[in-house]
Scaffold this active site. Sequence first.
Site, short mmCIF file in Angstrom:
data_model
loop_
_atom_site.label_atom_id
_atom_site.label_comp_id
_atom_site.label_asym_id
_atom_site.label_seq_id
_atom_site.Cartn_x
_atom_site.Cartn_y
_atom_site.Cartn_z
N SER A 163 0.84 -1.20 0.00
CA SER A 163 0.00 0.00 0.00
C SER A 163 0.87 1.25 0.00
O SER A 163 2.04 1.20 0.36
CB SER A 163 -0.88 0.01 1.25
OG SER A 163 -1.60 -1.20 1.32
N THR A 203 4.19 4.36 -3.62
CA THR A 203 5.20 3.58 -4.35
C THR A 203 4.64 2.20 -4.71
O THR A 203 4.82 1.72 -5.84
CB THR A 203 6.50 3.44 -3.51
OG1 THR A 203 6.75 4.67 -2.83
CG2 THR A 203 7.67 3.09 -4.39
N ASP A 255 6.34 -3.98 -1.06
CA ASP A 255 5.67 -2.90 -0.33
C ASP A 255 6.60 -1.70 -0.18
O ASP A 255 7.83 -1.83 -0.35
CB ASP A 255 5.24 -3.41 1.06
CG ASP A 255 4.00 -2.69 1.58
OD1 ASP A 255 3.73 -1.56 1.15
OD2 ASP A 255 3.31 -3.27 2.44
N GLY A 256 6.05 -0.56 0.14
CA GLY A 256 6.84 0.64 0.44
C GLY A 256 7.18 0.69 1.93
O GLY A 256 6.85 -0.23 2.69
N ALA A 257 7.82 1.76 2.35
CA ALA A 257 8.13 1.94 3.78
C ALA A 257 8.28 3.43 4.05
O ALA A 257 8.52 4.23 3.13
CB ALA A 257 9.40 1.21 4.16
N GLY A 308 3.23 2.14 7.87
CA GLY A 308 1.93 2.53 8.41
C GLY A 308 1.57 3.98 8.15
O GLY A 308 0.59 4.48 8.69
N GLU A 350 -0.51 -5.21 6.15
CA GLU A 350 0.82 -5.26 5.51
C GLU A 350 1.73 -6.23 6.26
O GLU A 350 2.48 -7.00 5.64
CB GLU A 350 1.45 -3.86 5.49
CG GLU A 350 0.79 -2.92 4.51
CD GLU A 350 1.33 -1.50 4.59
OE1 GLU A 350 1.24 -0.79 3.58
OE2 GLU A 350 1.81 -1.07 5.66
C1 5RP Z 1 1.16 2.29 4.24
C2 5RP Z 1 2.63 2.13 4.19
C3 5RP Z 1 3.33 2.65 2.98
O1 5RP Z 1 3.98 1.60 2.36
C4 5RP Z 1 4.30 3.70 3.43
O2 5RP Z 1 3.57 4.74 4.10
C5 5RP Z 1 5.07 4.32 2.24
O3 5RP Z 1 4.20 5.02 1.41
P1 5RP Z 1 4.70 5.86 0.15
O4 5RP Z 1 5.26 4.88 -0.83
O5 5RP Z 1 3.46 6.55 -0.32
O6 5RP Z 1 5.73 6.83 0.65
O7 5RP Z 1 3.26 1.60 5.08
O8 5RP Z 1 0.63 1.89 5.47
#
Ligand code: 5RP
Length: 231
Positions: free
Chosen positions: A23, A26, A80-82, A94, A102
């Site tokens: 989510s 990214t 996933d992103g972080a 989060g 996640e």
């Molecule tokens: C969602 C997450 C996302 O992976 C994290 O916030 C990174 O988001 P982005 O890629 O928009 O910077 O943990 O709960």
Amino acid sequence: MKKIVAEAAVKEVQSGMVVGLGSGSTAALMIKSLAEEINAGKLKNIKGVPTSFQSEVLALELNIPIIDLASVSQIDLAIDGADEVDPKFQLIKGGGACHVREKLVASKANRFLIVVDETKLVEKLNLVFPLPVEVLPTAWKQVKNTISEMNGSSSLRMANKKAGPVVTDQGNLVLDVLFEDGIRNPQDLEMRINNIPGVLENGLFIDMTDKVLVGKIERNLPALFSPLKLS
Ligand code: 5RP
């Protein structure tokens, strides 16, 4: 930067895989890139396991076949992103309030691949980005007080286009927590926070990450990516 790592991550997907769909912005680019490969016939027989309502809707719109977490015995690869990545690949996640599912998806995955831009790399977690903690609505004040006894200052995450707090996909609330001087022992803190009555899950992802792809821009060159070395 985000697009280039998202596309690089999809290169690690092979036909026949069950793929955890992360989510955030990214991960959304990764899902779009995955859909392009599937729709072009380059990847076949892929099943996606969404980590949020966001990734589920996106996958459905882009015709990626999805399967519920409860219906799969294992996930081949989760991407996933972080929000923050430290040198030992410990994460804060989060930022999109999706860390409960996640973490469930990541913990069922044979490989967990993180896609970030270089702004997410930190020496120490939580000096800048608050740690998200999902709490039962009735418990938010009690959890906030307990975290304050642990020297953490927390605020209830408020919604942008709705009056009141952010409500998670599970119907809970989120406390965003900053500890004085950041997080010294992420392993210990992950367990201590999850032990507080009323806490569902926190955004520390400890010893879960297998690989981190980082998008960078160097001078005026086009964006590039590189795998991060674990230290
Ligand atoms: C969602 C997450 C996302 O992976 C994290 O916030 C990174 O988001 P982005 O890629 O928009 O910077 O943990 O709960």
